[in-house]
Design an enzyme around this catalytic site. Structure first.
Site, PDB file in Angstrom:
ATOM      1  N   ARG A 272     -38.616  27.501   6.358  1.00 31.17           N
ATOM      2  CA  ARG A 272     -37.202  27.652   6.690  1.00 31.17           C
ATOM      3  C   ARG A 272     -36.364  27.119   5.536  1.00 31.17           C
ATOM      4  O   ARG A 272     -36.743  26.153   4.874  1.00 31.17           O
ATOM      5  CB  ARG A 272     -36.863  26.866   7.961  1.00 31.17           C
ATOM      6  CG  ARG A 272     -37.350  27.542   9.214  1.00 31.17           C
ATOM      7  CD  ARG A 272     -36.878  26.826  10.459  1.00 31.17           C
ATOM      8  NE  ARG A 272     -37.553  25.560  10.652  1.00 31.17           N
ATOM      9  CZ  ARG A 272     -37.021  24.375  10.439  1.00 31.17           C
ATOM     10  NH1 ARG A 272     -35.772  24.268  10.019  1.00 31.17           N
ATOM     11  NH2 ARG A 272     -37.712  23.280  10.648  1.00 31.17           N
TER      12      ARG A 272
ATOM     13  N   TYR B  86     -39.934  34.891   6.465  1.00 31.46           N
ATOM     14  CA  TYR B  86     -40.577  33.724   7.089  1.00 31.46           C
ATOM     15  C   TYR B  86     -40.158  33.590   8.555  1.00 31.46           C
ATOM     16  O   TYR B  86     -38.974  33.723   8.888  1.00 31.46           O
ATOM     17  CB  TYR B  86     -40.221  32.440   6.310  1.00 31.46           C
ATOM     18  CG  TYR B  86     -40.766  31.221   7.006  1.00 31.46           C
ATOM     19  CD1 TYR B  86     -42.133  30.929   6.937  1.00 31.46           C
ATOM     20  CD2 TYR B  86     -39.959  30.408   7.789  1.00 31.46           C
ATOM     21  CE1 TYR B  86     -42.653  29.842   7.623  1.00 31.46           C
ATOM     22  CE2 TYR B  86     -40.470  29.320   8.467  1.00 31.46           C
ATOM     23  CZ  TYR B  86     -41.824  29.043   8.381  1.00 31.46           C
ATOM     24  OH  TYR B  86     -42.348  27.984   9.068  1.00 31.46           O
TER      25      TYR B  86
ATOM     26  N   LYS C 295     -36.098  30.318  16.361  1.00 27.95           N
ATOM     27  CA  LYS C 295     -35.149  29.232  16.076  1.00 27.95           C
ATOM     28  C   LYS C 295     -33.701  29.725  16.149  1.00 27.95           C
ATOM     29  O   LYS C 295     -32.822  29.025  16.660  1.00 27.95           O
ATOM     30  CB  LYS C 295     -35.417  28.656  14.691  1.00 27.95           C
ATOM     31  CG  LYS C 295     -36.838  28.193  14.479  1.00 27.95           C
ATOM     32  CD  LYS C 295     -37.174  27.024  15.339  1.00 27.95           C
ATOM     33  CE  LYS C 295     -38.553  26.492  15.012  1.00 27.95           C
ATOM     34  NZ  LYS C 295     -38.946  25.430  15.926  1.00 27.95           N
TER      35      LYS C 295
ATOM     36  N   HIS D  98     -35.823  21.931  21.491  1.00 29.83           N
ATOM     37  CA  HIS D  98     -36.998  22.075  20.621  1.00 29.83           C
ATOM     38  C   HIS D  98     -38.135  21.255  21.231  1.00 29.83           C
ATOM     39  O   HIS D  98     -38.436  20.159  20.761  1.00 29.83           O
ATOM     40  CB  HIS D  98     -36.599  21.550  19.232  1.00 29.83           C
ATOM     41  CG  HIS D  98     -37.578  21.820  18.153  1.00 29.83           C
ATOM     42  ND1 HIS D  98     -37.629  21.073  16.999  1.00 29.83           N
ATOM     43  CD2 HIS D  98     -38.542  22.770  18.021  1.00 29.83           C
ATOM     44  CE1 HIS D  98     -38.572  21.543  16.215  1.00 29.83           C
ATOM     45  NE2 HIS D  98     -39.147  22.565  16.808  1.00 29.83           N
TER      46      HIS D  98
ATOM     47  N   SER E 168     -40.595  19.209  13.419  1.00 28.61           N
ATOM     48  CA  SER E 168     -41.617  20.137  12.921  1.00 28.61           C
ATOM     49  C   SER E 168     -42.795  19.388  12.296  1.00 28.61           C
ATOM     50  O   SER E 168     -42.597  18.401  11.593  1.00 28.61           O
ATOM     51  CB  SER E 168     -41.013  21.040  11.852  1.00 28.61           C
ATOM     52  OG  SER E 168     -39.826  21.584  12.332  1.00 28.61           O
TER      53      SER E 168
ATOM     54  N   CYS F   9     -45.105  17.460  13.541  1.00 28.73           N
ATOM     55  CA  CYS F   9     -45.394  16.085  13.984  1.00 28.73           C
ATOM     56  C   CYS F   9     -46.355  16.112  15.172  1.00 28.73           C
ATOM     57  O   CYS F   9     -46.385  15.194  15.982  1.00 28.73           O
ATOM     58  CB  CYS F   9     -44.127  15.367  14.399  1.00 28.73           C
ATOM     59  SG  CYS F   9     -43.164  14.789  13.016  1.00 28.73           S
TER      60      CYS F   9
ATOM     61  N   ASP G 238     -43.025  24.997  21.683  1.00 31.80           N
ATOM     62  CA  ASP G 238     -41.932  24.859  20.707  1.00 31.80           C
ATOM     63  C   ASP G 238     -40.534  24.854  21.322  1.00 31.80           C
ATOM     64  O   ASP G 238     -39.677  24.126  20.841  1.00 31.80           O
ATOM     65  CB  ASP G 238     -42.035  26.001  19.680  1.00 31.80           C
ATOM     66  CG  ASP G 238     -41.234  25.729  18.417  1.00 31.80           C
ATOM     67  OD1 ASP G 238     -41.184  24.568  17.987  1.00 31.80           O
ATOM     68  OD2 ASP G 238     -40.662  26.676  17.852  1.00 31.80           O
TER      69      ASP G 238
ATOM     70  N   ARG H 267     -49.419  29.441   8.431  1.00 33.09           N
ATOM     71  CA  ARG H 267     -49.215  29.552   9.883  1.00 33.09           C
ATOM     72  C   ARG H 267     -50.158  30.553  10.531  1.00 33.09           C
ATOM     73  O   ARG H 267     -50.635  31.479   9.883  1.00 33.09           O
ATOM     74  CB  ARG H 267     -47.780  30.042  10.140  1.00 33.09           C
ATOM     75  CG  ARG H 267     -46.688  29.116   9.638  1.00 33.09           C
ATOM     76  CD  ARG H 267     -46.376  28.069  10.666  1.00 33.09           C
ATOM     77  NE  ARG H 267     -45.357  27.129  10.241  1.00 33.09           N
ATOM     78  CZ  ARG H 267     -44.577  26.471  11.078  1.00 33.09           C
ATOM     79  NH1 ARG H 267     -44.675  26.657  12.370  1.00 33.09           N
ATOM     80  NH2 ARG H 267     -43.702  25.593  10.650  1.00 33.09           N
TER      81      ARG H 267
ATOM     82  N   ARG I 151     -42.146  10.722  13.415  1.00 32.41           N
ATOM     83  CA  ARG I 151     -43.209  10.243  12.530  1.00 32.41           C
ATOM     84  C   ARG I 151     -42.648   9.048  11.769  1.00 32.41           C
ATOM     85  O   ARG I 151     -41.831   9.206  10.863  1.00 32.41           O
ATOM     86  CB  ARG I 151     -43.573  11.379  11.567  1.00 32.41           C
ATOM     87  CG  ARG I 151     -44.641  11.070  10.557  1.00 32.41           C
ATOM     88  CD  ARG I 151     -44.820  12.265   9.628  1.00 32.41           C
ATOM     89  NE  ARG I 151     -45.542  13.339  10.283  1.00 32.41           N
ATOM     90  CZ  ARG I 151     -46.859  13.492  10.234  1.00 32.41           C
ATOM     91  NH1 ARG I 151     -47.594  12.649   9.540  1.00 32.41           N
ATOM     92  NH2 ARG I 151     -47.433  14.501  10.855  1.00 32.41           N
TER      93      ARG I 151
HETATM   94  C1  OXD Z   1     -40.464  24.471  13.118  1.00 28.30           C
HETATM   95  C2  OXD Z   1     -41.334  25.511  13.649  1.00 28.30           C
HETATM   96  O1  OXD Z   1     -40.161  24.493  11.926  1.00 28.30           O
HETATM   97  O2  OXD Z   1     -41.666  25.445  14.832  1.00 28.30           O
HETATM   98  O3  OXD Z   1     -40.063  23.602  13.905  1.00 28.30           O
HETATM   99  O4  OXD Z   1     -41.684  26.421  12.902  1.00 28.30           O
HETATM  100 MN    MN Z   2     -40.519  24.022  15.947  1.00 22.60          MN
END
Ligand code: OXD
Ligand code: MN
Length: 590
Positions: A72, A200, A209, A229, A251, A253, A276, A373, A404
């Site tokens: 992202r 992406y 997102k 999220h 993300s 974690c 997610d 991914r 984290r």
């Molecule tokens: C993120 C994802 O970046 O889930 O949180 O891809």
């Molecule tokens: Mn995510």
């Protein structure tokens, strides 16, 4: 008469000038046809999809993205509300007219010679009153196929939309994948996203997102619900009782590991509802209910293995739902996807994510991109909950917020009440990871793990959270966790992964009021020996350290929180300011 969808398609055809238009129906036949086209189609001499070893990974295909397009791009992501203040200091802002003008210039004729895919999809189930109708336009066959995995596509959406103009419009063109011409523009007040120059997932699968978090968080603010999220799980105990939790983690974690957790304690089972995104509504009985609006996992591959996440490995090897995609992983000599951490043995003949032969001893870089991914259907997941398709969602008893942190934050801490929980979530910090472009390892404030995804001013979002709390009966308990605390040698003190279940078990005991707590400056901590450690080799000394609330660290932390709150000028809700003032008093700060 033309339906609104047909008018929209016609406008898009005039804008993009594609060679062909294809309206997706979401069928398996269609998926097979698109995969076969993608296998033959070449970009920069490379097929868009390559078949992987069907014996090991059935229905699986490999995709390499442009090396400049692997995460992202938050600096190129904008929220275009009528005023800058509405977008807040948490978002990049652009005037909507200026943003549209910019995007129209990029879009004009950008699909010449290409096929324009029209994707009618729904976030949520067709039967759910919480579901939302959407249409995405794209010229990327990879995006079109990924959308089939991640969302429910079908002509029912067109029927549901009918002549109404109440649907999300996601307009995407991959263009020439030039970072100088890459923008992801959100128009929450118009239920619209325009995205150009990236393929992406987080930038191009607009149902994820862009819609389900940024636009939906704004809709939730206006309509009285929350788009978060968060993973959703159900924990079944030996009595058969299921307790549902939400888990918010920034993300990379371990949110996906949390969603597919195999409990280390006997007699328990974790059911997966989502990894997610959670849409959370107040049910008729006044409790919070959550649905996962997606249908797939877009997960980080490195680190996933039969040891760390056996259920995800089984999901990836399942052939129930077609297809599964692997993006920017490496490939081994048996034509299997490969990534760092997949097994303890190193394979010698590896082709890296950029197509080069990889030599572990000379190449000082990972073979798979750190943000490589897999895109896989949730229906392939062996622990998928029976409640996954429930139109009302699942009743939530606990909300877990995690970051984290090598220090400062204890393994687990329960908030005193909803307001204090919202405060703790609003000050969450986490070390940055590979899911976004930019530096790795700095602490950034990531309230509710939503900082990059909240589509409006986050100070208003905090107030919205507090207001939701006032409307619900029997609010879920809120917990803060940190699986990542390190000792002075930089070694993780808590084993993590399956052992995290020990902490969840403690939460269930708290929810059921079976045990007490130990009060601390920052919230309620487990009493001595309250966390079940049977079968785990961990000393009391380490356990004490895991729960240490260190004054010096918190004085430092409070400084950072104040600095963060200052960004929102005077908009931070009074309730949260009060919580901060109380915290300062507890640590003896003026
Ligand atoms: C993120 C994802 O970046 O889930 O949180 O891809
Ligand atoms: Mn995510």
């Amino acid at each position: 008469m033309l339906t609104t969808m047909n008018v929209f398609i016609k406008n898009m055809q005039e804008l993009f000038q594609p060679n062909k238009t294809y309206i997706m129906d979401g069928s398996i036949e269609e998926a097979k046809k698109l995969v076969s086209i993608a296998q033959k189609m070449k970009i920069n001499g490379e097929p868009v999809l390559k078949k992987l070893n069907a014996m090991e990974y059935p229905n699986s295909y490999y995709h390499r993205s442009n090396p400049n397009d692997v995460a992202r791009t938050e600096h190129l992501t904008f929220v275009c509300t009528s005023s800058k203040e509405e977008a807040g200091p948490n978002n990049n802002w652009m005037d909507p007219d200026e943003a549209k003008k910019k995007m129209m210039n990029f879009f004009k004729g950008s699909m010449k010679g290409k096929t324009m895919y029209v994707i009618p999809f729904i976030m949520g189930t067709f039967e759910s009153k919480y579901a939302k109708n959407c249409i995405q336009i794209t010229d990327s066959i990879y995006v079109a196929l990924s959308m089939r995995i991640m969302t429910r596509i079908g002509s029912q959406v067109t029927t549901r939309i009918g002549n109404s103009s109440d649907f999300f419009k996601g307009i995407h063109s991959i263009g020439d994948v030039n970072p100088d011409r890459r923008f992801i523009m959100h128009f929450p007040q118009e239920n619209l996203v325009m995205s150009f120059g990236s393929g992406y997932g987080g930038n191009a699968l607009l149902g994820k997102k862009c819609y389900s978090l940024r636009i939906a968080s704004y809709l939730g603010y206006k309509e009285g619900w929350l788009a978060e999220h968060m993973a959703i799980i159900g924990v079944q105990s030996s009595s058969g009782k299921i307790t549902y939790f939400l888990g918010a983690f920034p993300s990379a974690c371990g949110k996906t590991n949390f969603a597919l957790l195999e409990p280390v304690l006997k007699g328990y089972k974790v059911w997966t509802i989502g990894d997610d995104i959670a849409w959370i509504n107040i049910g008729d009985d006044g409790r919070l209910y959550a649905i996962n609006p997606e249908t797939g996992f877009f997960g980080v591959a490195p680190g996933t293995s039969f040891k760390t996440n056996p259920i995800m490995m089984r999901t990836l090897k399942n052939n129930k739902f077609y297809p599964t995609l692997f993006t920017n992983t490496a490939i081994d000599s048996n034509n299997n996807p490969w990534w760092e951490g997949i097994s303890e043995k190193f394979q010698s003949d590896i082709i890296d994510w950029q197509g080069k032969k990889y030599n572990k001893d000379f190449d000082n870089r990972p073979a798979a991109h750190p943000n490589s991914r897999f895109t896989v259907s949730i229906h392939n997941c062996p622990t998928l909950s029976e409640m996954f398709n429930d139109p009302n969602g699942v009743p939530i008893s606990g909300i877990i917020f995690g970051g984290r942190r090598r220090d400062t934050v204890p393994l687990v801490c329960e908030a005193k009440d909803w307001k204090n929980g919202v405060f703790s979530a609003s000050i969450m910090g986490s070390e940055t990871t590979a899911a976004t472009s930019g530096s790795i390892g700095n602490i950034r404030r990531d309230p509710m793990a939503m900082f990059p995804f909240c589509g409006y001013n986050m100070a208003e979002y905090f107030q919205h959270w507090i207001d939701i709390g006032k409307k619900i009966k029997n609010p879920p308990k809120i917990f803060i966790v940190n699986w990542f605390r390190k000792d002075k040698y930089g070694k993780f003190m808590w084993p993590g992964f399956r052992d995290n279940f020990r902490v969840i078990k403690w939460m269930i005991d708290r929810i059921e009021n079976k045990i007490g707590f130990k009060e601390s400056e920052i919230g309620l901590l487990p009493q001595n020996n309250a966390i079940e450690l049977d079968g785990l080799n961990i000393s009391q000394r380490i356990m004490t350290k895991l729960f240490n609330v260190n004054k010096e660290e918190w004085v430092q932390e409070i400084k950072m929180i104040e600095e963060f709150y200052t960004k929102f000028e005077n908009k931070i809700p009074q309730d949260l300011k009060n919580c901060l003032a109380e915290l300062k008093i507890k640590f003896g700060i003026e």
